[in-house]
Design an enzyme around this catalytic site. Sequence first.
Site, PDB file in Angstrom:
ATOM      1  N   TYR A   1       0.836  -1.208   0.000  1.00  0.00           N
ATOM      2  CA  TYR A   1       0.000   0.000   0.000  1.00  0.00           C
ATOM      3  C   TYR A   1       0.874   1.262   0.000  1.00  0.00           C
ATOM      4  CZ  TYR A   1      -3.827   3.099   1.597  1.00  0.00           C
ATOM      5  OH  TYR A   1      -4.772   4.096   1.718  1.00  0.00           O
ATOM      6  N   ASP A   2       1.821   1.314   0.952  1.00  0.00           N
ATOM      7  CA  ASP A   2       2.624   2.537   1.103  1.00  0.00           C
ATOM      8  C   ASP A   2       3.463   2.817  -0.136  1.00  0.00           C
ATOM      9  OD1 ASP A   2       1.630   1.998   3.598  1.00  0.00           O
ATOM     10  OD2 ASP A   2       3.494   2.368   4.682  1.00  0.00           O
ATOM     11  N   GLU A   3       4.187   1.780  -0.578  1.00  0.00           N
ATOM     12  CA  GLU A   3       5.067   1.988  -1.735  1.00  0.00           C
ATOM     13  C   GLU A   3       4.244   2.124  -3.014  1.00  0.00           C
ATOM     14  OE1 GLU A   3       7.871   2.959  -1.264  1.00  0.00           O
ATOM     15  OE2 GLU A   3       9.074   1.766   0.106  1.00  0.00           O
TER      16      GLU A   3
ATOM     17  N   LYS B   1       1.322   3.560  -3.225  1.00  0.00           N
ATOM     18  CA  LYS B   1       0.815   4.935  -3.238  1.00  0.00           C
ATOM     19  C   LYS B   1       1.941   5.937  -3.507  1.00  0.00           C
ATOM     20  CE  LYS B   1      -3.673   4.564  -2.108  1.00  0.00           C
ATOM     21  NZ  LYS B   1      -4.798   5.218  -2.780  1.00  0.00           N
TER      22      LYS B   1
ATOM     23  N   VAL C   1     -10.136   1.127  12.560  1.00  0.00           N
ATOM     24  CA  VAL C   1     -10.362   1.238  13.999  1.00  0.00           C
ATOM     25  C   VAL C   1     -11.727   1.817  14.377  1.00  0.00           C
ATOM     26  CG1 VAL C   1      -9.175   3.481  14.290  1.00  0.00           C
ATOM     27  CG2 VAL C   1      -9.227   1.834  16.163  1.00  0.00           C
TER      28      VAL C   1
ATOM     29  N   GLN D   1      -0.476   4.482  20.509  1.00  0.00           N
ATOM     30  CA  GLN D   1      -0.239   5.072  19.182  1.00  0.00           C
ATOM     31  C   GLN D   1      -1.360   6.072  18.895  1.00  0.00           C
ATOM     32  OE1 GLN D   1      -1.292   1.981  19.847  1.00  0.00           O
ATOM     33  NE2 GLN D   1      -2.237   0.938  18.120  1.00  0.00           N
TER      34      GLN D   1
ATOM     35  N   ARG E   1       0.421   9.914  14.068  1.00  0.00           N
ATOM     36  CA  ARG E   1       0.022  10.494  12.778  1.00  0.00           C
ATOM     37  C   ARG E   1      -0.826  11.724  13.029  1.00  0.00           C
ATOM     38  NH1 ARG E   1      -2.710   6.402   9.345  1.00  0.00           N
ATOM     39  NH2 ARG E   1      -0.645   5.665   8.838  1.00  0.00           N
TER      40      ARG E   1
HETATM   41  P1  NAD Z   1     -12.765   1.519   0.629  1.00  0.00           P
HETATM   42  O1  NAD Z   1     -12.033   0.233   0.722  1.00  0.00           O
HETATM   43  O2  NAD Z   1     -14.048   1.672   1.348  1.00  0.00           O
HETATM   44  O3  NAD Z   1     -13.032   1.894  -0.895  1.00  0.00           O
HETATM   45  C1  NAD Z   1     -12.162   1.550  -1.936  1.00  0.00           C
HETATM   46  C2  NAD Z   1     -12.991   1.141  -3.139  1.00  0.00           C
HETATM   47  O4  NAD Z   1     -12.107   0.755  -4.210  1.00  0.00           O
HETATM   48  C3  NAD Z   1     -13.878  -0.074  -2.849  1.00  0.00           C
HETATM   49  O5  NAD Z   1     -15.176   0.169  -3.315  1.00  0.00           O
HETATM   50  C4  NAD Z   1     -13.212  -1.193  -3.622  1.00  0.00           C
HETATM   51  O6  NAD Z   1     -14.111  -2.208  -4.017  1.00  0.00           O
HETATM   52  C5  NAD Z   1     -12.610  -0.433  -4.795  1.00  0.00           C
HETATM   53  N1  NAD Z   1     -11.509  -1.167  -5.431  1.00  0.00           N
HETATM   54  C6  NAD Z   1     -10.481  -1.807  -4.835  1.00  0.00           C
HETATM   55  N2  NAD Z   1      -9.679  -2.358  -5.760  1.00  0.00           N
HETATM   56  C7  NAD Z   1     -10.227  -2.067  -6.972  1.00  0.00           C
HETATM   57  C8  NAD Z   1      -9.875  -2.364  -8.311  1.00  0.00           C
HETATM   58  N3  NAD Z   1      -8.780  -3.083  -8.620  1.00  0.00           N
HETATM   59  N4  NAD Z   1     -10.669  -1.898  -9.304  1.00  0.00           N
HETATM   60  C9  NAD Z   1     -11.773  -1.178  -9.035  1.00  0.00           C
HETATM   61  N5  NAD Z   1     -12.160  -0.871  -7.781  1.00  0.00           N
HETATM   62  C10 NAD Z   1     -11.395  -1.308  -6.767  1.00  0.00           C
HETATM   63  O7  NAD Z   1     -11.725   2.643   1.079  1.00  0.00           O
HETATM   64  P2  NAD Z   1     -11.922   4.206   1.281  1.00  0.00           P
HETATM   65  O8  NAD Z   1     -11.689   4.511   2.702  1.00  0.00           O
HETATM   66  O9  NAD Z   1     -13.174   4.661   0.654  1.00  0.00           O
HETATM   67  O10 NAD Z   1     -10.679   4.768   0.463  1.00  0.00           O
HETATM   68  C11 NAD Z   1     -10.825   5.349  -0.826  1.00  0.00           C
HETATM   69  C12 NAD Z   1      -9.477   5.872  -1.297  1.00  0.00           C
HETATM   70  O11 NAD Z   1      -8.984   6.850  -0.383  1.00  0.00           O
HETATM   71  C13 NAD Z   1      -8.398   4.800  -1.414  1.00  0.00           C
HETATM   72  O12 NAD Z   1      -7.616   5.056  -2.544  1.00  0.00           O
HETATM   73  C14 NAD Z   1      -7.575   4.999  -0.170  1.00  0.00           C
HETATM   74  O13 NAD Z   1      -6.236   4.591  -0.353  1.00  0.00           O
HETATM   75  C15 NAD Z   1      -7.686   6.498   0.052  1.00  0.00           C
HETATM   76  N6  NAD Z   1      -7.489   6.844   1.475  1.00  0.00           N
HETATM   77  C16 NAD Z   1      -8.473   6.621   2.379  1.00  0.00           C
HETATM   78  C17 NAD Z   1      -8.243   6.931   3.708  1.00  0.00           C
HETATM   79  C18 NAD Z   1      -9.299   6.747   4.772  1.00  0.00           C
HETATM   80  O14 NAD Z   1      -9.017   6.986   5.935  1.00  0.00           O
HETATM   81  N7  NAD Z   1     -10.514   6.372   4.463  1.00  0.00           N
HETATM   82  C19 NAD Z   1      -7.004   7.437   4.112  1.00  0.00           C
HETATM   83  C20 NAD Z   1      -6.022   7.614   3.159  1.00  0.00           C
HETATM   84  C21 NAD Z   1      -6.277   7.340   1.821  1.00  0.00           C
HETATM   85  N1  UDP Z   2      -6.425  -0.575  15.750  1.00  0.00           N
HETATM   86  C1  UDP Z   2      -6.772  -1.136  16.956  1.00  0.00           C
HETATM   87  N2  UDP Z   2      -7.821  -2.007  16.984  1.00  0.00           N
HETATM   88  C2  UDP Z   2      -8.551  -2.307  15.882  1.00  0.00           C
HETATM   89  C3  UDP Z   2      -8.195  -1.722  14.646  1.00  0.00           C
HETATM   90  C4  UDP Z   2      -7.120  -0.857  14.619  1.00  0.00           C
HETATM   91  O1  UDP Z   2      -6.150  -0.877  17.986  1.00  0.00           O
HETATM   92  O2  UDP Z   2      -9.502  -3.097  15.992  1.00  0.00           O
HETATM   93  C5  UDP Z   2      -5.303   0.388  15.712  1.00  0.00           C
HETATM   94  C6  UDP Z   2      -4.229   0.071  14.681  1.00  0.00           C
HETATM   95  O3  UDP Z   2      -3.245  -0.776  15.211  1.00  0.00           O
HETATM   96  C7  UDP Z   2      -3.682   1.463  14.367  1.00  0.00           C
HETATM   97  C8  UDP Z   2      -4.899   2.383  14.552  1.00  0.00           C
HETATM   98  O4  UDP Z   2      -5.835   1.659  15.329  1.00  0.00           O
HETATM   99  O5  UDP Z   2      -2.716   1.816  15.309  1.00  0.00           O
HETATM  100  C9  UDP Z   2      -5.551   2.791  13.241  1.00  0.00           C
HETATM  101  O6  UDP Z   2      -5.781   1.614  12.506  1.00  0.00           O
HETATM  102  P1  UDP Z   2      -6.568   1.599  11.127  1.00  0.00           P
HETATM  103  O7  UDP Z   2      -6.494   0.189  10.617  1.00  0.00           O
HETATM  104  O8  UDP Z   2      -7.892   2.214  11.297  1.00  0.00           O
HETATM  105  O9  UDP Z   2      -5.768   2.569  10.166  1.00  0.00           O
HETATM  106  P2  UDP Z   2      -4.209   2.862   9.908  1.00  0.00           P
HETATM  107  O10 UDP Z   2      -4.069   4.291  10.238  1.00  0.00           O
HETATM  108  O11 UDP Z   2      -3.364   2.007  10.772  1.00  0.00           O
HETATM  109  O12 UDP Z   2      -4.028   2.535   8.464  1.00  0.00           O
END
Ligand code: NAD
Ligand code: UDP
Length: 339
Positions: A144-146, A148, A186, A208, A276
Amino acid sequence: MKRILVTGGAGFIGSHLCRALLAQGNRIICLDNLYSSSLHNIENLLGDPNFKFINHDVANPIYVEVDKIYSLACPASPLHYQRDPVQTTKTIVMGAINMLDLAKKLDADILQASTSEIYGDPTISPQPETYWGNVNPIGARSCYDEGKRCAETLFFDYLKQYGVNVKVARIFNTYGPHMAVNDGRVVSNFIVQALNNESITIYGNGLQTRSFCFIDDMITGLITLMETGKEFNGPINLGNPAEITIVDLATLIINKTKSRSTLVSCPLPEDDPRQRKPNIKLAREILSWQPEINIHKGLNHTIEYFQTLFANPLWENKNIQTGATQTDPYSLGHQTILH
Ligand code: NAD
Ligand code: UDP
């Protein structure tokens, strides 16, 4: 009226974005393969003549005619992006190439949903956009990290090399209604556990921190960023700087739900970031944007959503969970609904 493609449009953020853009009078194409979501999130949009759902994997090219592209397709919960890490990288990197090629062909504006995970386990706090991060390239979160990080590289190279009008938002933890019950992140985990009086799963010592942004604020930020002129491309942090420990979040949710749940300690996942918190100076200056909804109000809305969901006797049959664990036709992940 603009034609807008939202990839990942059936997901948590994507479905809110589709609704907001429709309400502004646009025509939406929602592209999703339901990998980490279900049609439940968009079922009330399917009958709208200005909304079209296409079941498609962004890792494969597609041609649709649009003016703007929001590139969101990607599982965002560690639980889901670590399920098939190779697929996660393909989704992010090949998805970015496919969408950027489309934007180049159509001269469309394109916004990438990047992430605070760009910063990895940050050694400085709050994190400004100028920080290059502290990321393990071969750990559990690396797909995911790399992925993105590579997508950001691609976005800025398409800008420099081809002049594509890109926008890159670094999204920090966002929560709200329409997170899947089994999303694994979480806020939804704790609310679901608290409402069911189950143990609250604290990973590690719970000290954290994260900074949680309510979905409505995030949607405003993303749309405002898309609408900035060509002179601003980002990257730009979008998030709520109010930082909280995970254990304090758990206590807050227990109190708000009047739950009988107690905290249990579980192993800390590999490379879990210790802190964060976004520095949002740039968003304030460039977008005149800042979050308006604090954690109390945001949690109240989210708790209410899950309470309503669980009060519906049909909810278990309605595929509110993600495609990963469901077998009903809503989530089979291979149906295409076209209007
Ligand atoms: P989510 O998992 O609810 O939504 C992601 C959507 O992408 C899902 O509907 C999934 O089915 C679809 N998807 C996954 N792989 C796919 C593929 N190969 N082809 C087509 N569709 C695909 O997650 P979210 O929280 O709504 O996140 C949306 C975007 O925002 C993501 O790119 C995520 O990395 C980014 N983002 C979200 C958060 C957050 O806290 N919610 C934080 C940082 C970045
Ligand atoms: N976490 C937790 N219990 C849970 C789910 C997540 O303690 O049931 C912690 C997780 O280890 C992280 C933080 O909550 O430190 C946020 O996790 P999340 O998966 O929501 O997102 P992240 O920011 O880690 O991608």
